[in-house]
Design an enzyme around this catalytic site. Structure first.
Site, mmCIF file in Angstrom:
data_model
loop_
_atom_site.group_PDB
_atom_site.id
_atom_site.type_symbol
_atom_site.label_atom_id
_atom_site.label_comp_id
_atom_site.label_asym_id
_atom_site.label_seq_id
_atom_site.Cartn_x
_atom_site.Cartn_y
_atom_site.Cartn_z
ATOM 1 N N GLY A 1 0.782 -1.080 -0.003
ATOM 2 C CA GLY A 1 -0.022 0.147 -0.052
ATOM 3 C C GLY A 1 0.901 1.387 -0.007
ATOM 4 O O GLY A 1 0.309 2.319 -0.436
ATOM 5 N N ALA B 1 -10.800 14.231 -32.185
ATOM 6 C CA ALA B 1 -9.734 14.513 -31.699
ATOM 7 C C ALA B 1 -9.456 15.894 -31.926
ATOM 8 O O ALA B 1 -8.813 16.781 -30.992
ATOM 9 C CB ALA B 1 -8.633 13.864 -32.565
#
Ligand code: HXC
Length: 515
Positions: free
Chosen positions: A172, A406
């Site tokens: 973690g 785009a």
């Protein structure tokens, strides 16, 4: 014990602690090619400017013999100092003390400097070198991590946060660097993974080394978790300092400026960059380097999703962020990784008042099952969302192709760009001539005596009508069609004109970016 004697004892303990876990352990660290926690801090900060906080902190654990092993500082050096005169908060994990492992007291020290940094509006730099959660302290260690993750999140967008990974970073522990703005990894001596090679072998039967699984090259080229990979600790520290040159202290400050006075800003070499044939590649970094102030481009995420280039530069003496399609790699197409890479960069720049310059040459989004099944829709939307939400000055230069969705995504006027320029070579249309003519002239082509010739004729016709910047400029979607040599001049003046821009998003708790 008298107070004076107590003080003397502490001073002796302090000297021992300054040597980390002892001479042998320091030698071990050096043998691995790593500097110690204190050497790193010393190298990072202006000479003599480091003020340590929490030197006398010790862990409070009683289990597994820890009550007999206490080292002042508890495996992390924390404090503040200055880099080129700018206030900086730093924590540096000391692998020579309990393997730099993180537990209650260690975490409290980090949290303390993070909170000071937020209140005083200065960057936090984390030098990570740790075996992860201190196993002997159990859940208290996990709690310590979460306390840090929480502060990382609260500090995000308030102050810059930079992580250097200079040793192990596993489990973690990876999530604190992941939330910070930039990760720098040292080749050969650092790695990051949620589960290490042994667990991977047990669960998936894959054999992989730590370096392959989560080394610097892996994370800078494959996963994109890290932004920079460097040869050693010294380069990592130099990289942090360079990065800071381009970014302000906090979200209330403007982006950095250096002295500049306008000269003849024409760059005739730019007129010869675009190849005659519009399917030929060229290197957008050549354009960037000719437009910006000399040698100031600092590329971020260089080895990841190379079809888009992002990085900082100075233009007319002001720090800006650049996002540019790269026709020299996958024709500059937008795909999942390039959208994510650019979106995160745009959000960083917007959070810290760094104006955005976009160079656009994009044939569209990458087709295919791989892209669709891995959610190009959601990921492409990240970039669209990031640009749309950005309120910093934003200018686009269309150098060649601006096709399809785009065109909209790459900082078009429709999504809030302030100024849009196009070179005469710009092709702004729904799609390329070949595909477009196949669709709209299908019947005509099919019924002709020579379909191949007809298709070519229709392709040329389409190109003449659509593949140019004139229709977009007649609509006002393009502010000016400029000769390439004028680009630097127009951009310097454009950003100067926009320097006092004030723009606000509608009142809301927060948006819901498509994650
Ligand atoms: C306590 C630790 C430690 C840890 C290392 N040490 N990691 N002590 N807790 N997590 C100690 C070692 O016992 C040793 O002490 C010293 O640090 C140096 O470690 P070495 O193993 O000798 O060093 P090296 O050979 O370089 O190996 C480094 C290492 C290894 C690969 C990091 O130490 C290791 O595998 N450590 C455990 C890693 C781990 O599983 N951590 C927990 C991950 S889970 P002595 O006194 O013998 O010199 C996690 C969850 C976080 O972090 C969740 C947050 C949400």
């Amino acid at each position: 014990m008298l107070n004076q004697e107590k003080f003397k004892l502490l001073e002796r303990k302090k000297e021992v602690a300054k040597q980390g876990g002892g001479k042998k352990r320091i030698e071990k660290q050096h043998k691995k090619g790593k500097l110690t926690a204190r050497e790193r801090v010393k190298l990072l900060l202006d000479k003599g400017s480091f003020q340590e906080l929490g030197m006398f902190v010790e862990h409070r654990s009683q289990d597994f013999g820890l009550d007999k092993q206490k080292i002042l500082g508890d495996g992390v050096v924390t404090g503040y100092g200055y880099i080129k005169g700018r206030l900086i908060y730093v924590f540096s994990q000391d692998f020579t003390v309990f393997g730099g492992s993180l537990a209650e007291a260690h975490a409290e020290k980090i949290v303390k400097i993070m909170e000071l940094a937020m209140k005083n509006g200065a960057p936090v730099i984390g030098l990570n070198d740790s075996g992860g959660a201190r196993i002997q302290e159990g859940v208290v260690s996990l709690g310590g991590y979460a306390d840090i993750f929480y502060r990382n999140t609260l500090a995000s967008g308030v102050i810059p946060q930079i992580s250097a990974i200079m040793g192990p970073c596993a489990g973690g522990a990876v999530y604190s660097p992941a939330i910070t703005d930039f990760n720098i990894m040292v080749k050969g001596s650092s790695y990051m993974f949620v589960t290490g090679p042994n667990v991977v072998k047990t669960v998936t039967n894959e054999e992989v080394t730590a370096e392959e699984l989560g080394g610097a090259d892996t994370h800078t080229s494959k996963s994109g978790v890290a932004h920079f990979s460097v040869a050693n600790d010294i380069e990592a520290i130099a990289g942090i300092k360079k990065l800071l040159d381009y970014i302000p202290q906090n979200c209330e400050e403007e982006s950095p400026v250096v002295p500049y006075s306008e000269k003849n800003e024409l760059v005739p070499e730019l007129n010869n960059i675009i190849p005659e044939n519009s399917t030929q590649p060229y290197d957008i970094k050549e354009v960037i380097n000719k437009v910006i102030d000399c040698d100031t481009f600092y590329e971020v995420h260089k080895d990841f999703a190379e079809n888009i280039v992002v990085g900082f530069a100075f233009l007319g003496g002001k720090s800006i962020g650049i996002v540019a399609n790269q026709p020299a790699f996958l024709a500059g197409v937008l795909d999942i990784n390039s959208s994510k890479k650019a979106a995160r960069f745009v959000r960083f720049c917007d959070a810290f008042n760094i104006p955005l310059l976009v160079f656009e040459d994009v044939p569209g989004f990458l087709p295919g099952t791989d892209q669709e099944w891995n959610a190009i829709i959601t990921n492409g939307a990240k970039l669209l969302y990031a640009f749309s939400e950005a309120t910093v000055p934003r200018i686009t230069v269309i150098t060649r192709k601006a096709y399809g969705g785009a065109y909209d995504v790459m900082n078009s006027k429709h999504i809030g760009a302030d100024l849009n320029f196009a070179w005469p070579s710009a092709e702004i249309a729904v799609m390329g001539a070949k595909g477009a003519s196949e669709i709209i002239f299908r019947k005509e082509i099919a019924s002709s005596k020579n379909p191949k010739e007809k298709h070519l004729e229709k392709e040329t016709e389409y190109n003449l009508i659509f593949a140019n910047p004139y229709i977009a400029s007649a609509r006002g979607y393009i502010d000016e069609i400029i000769k390439p040599e004028l680009t630097r001049k127009r951009l310097i003046r454009g950003f100067k004109m926009l320097e006092n821009k004030v723009d606000k998003l509608p009142r809301k708790k927060h948006g819901n970016i498509p994650l």
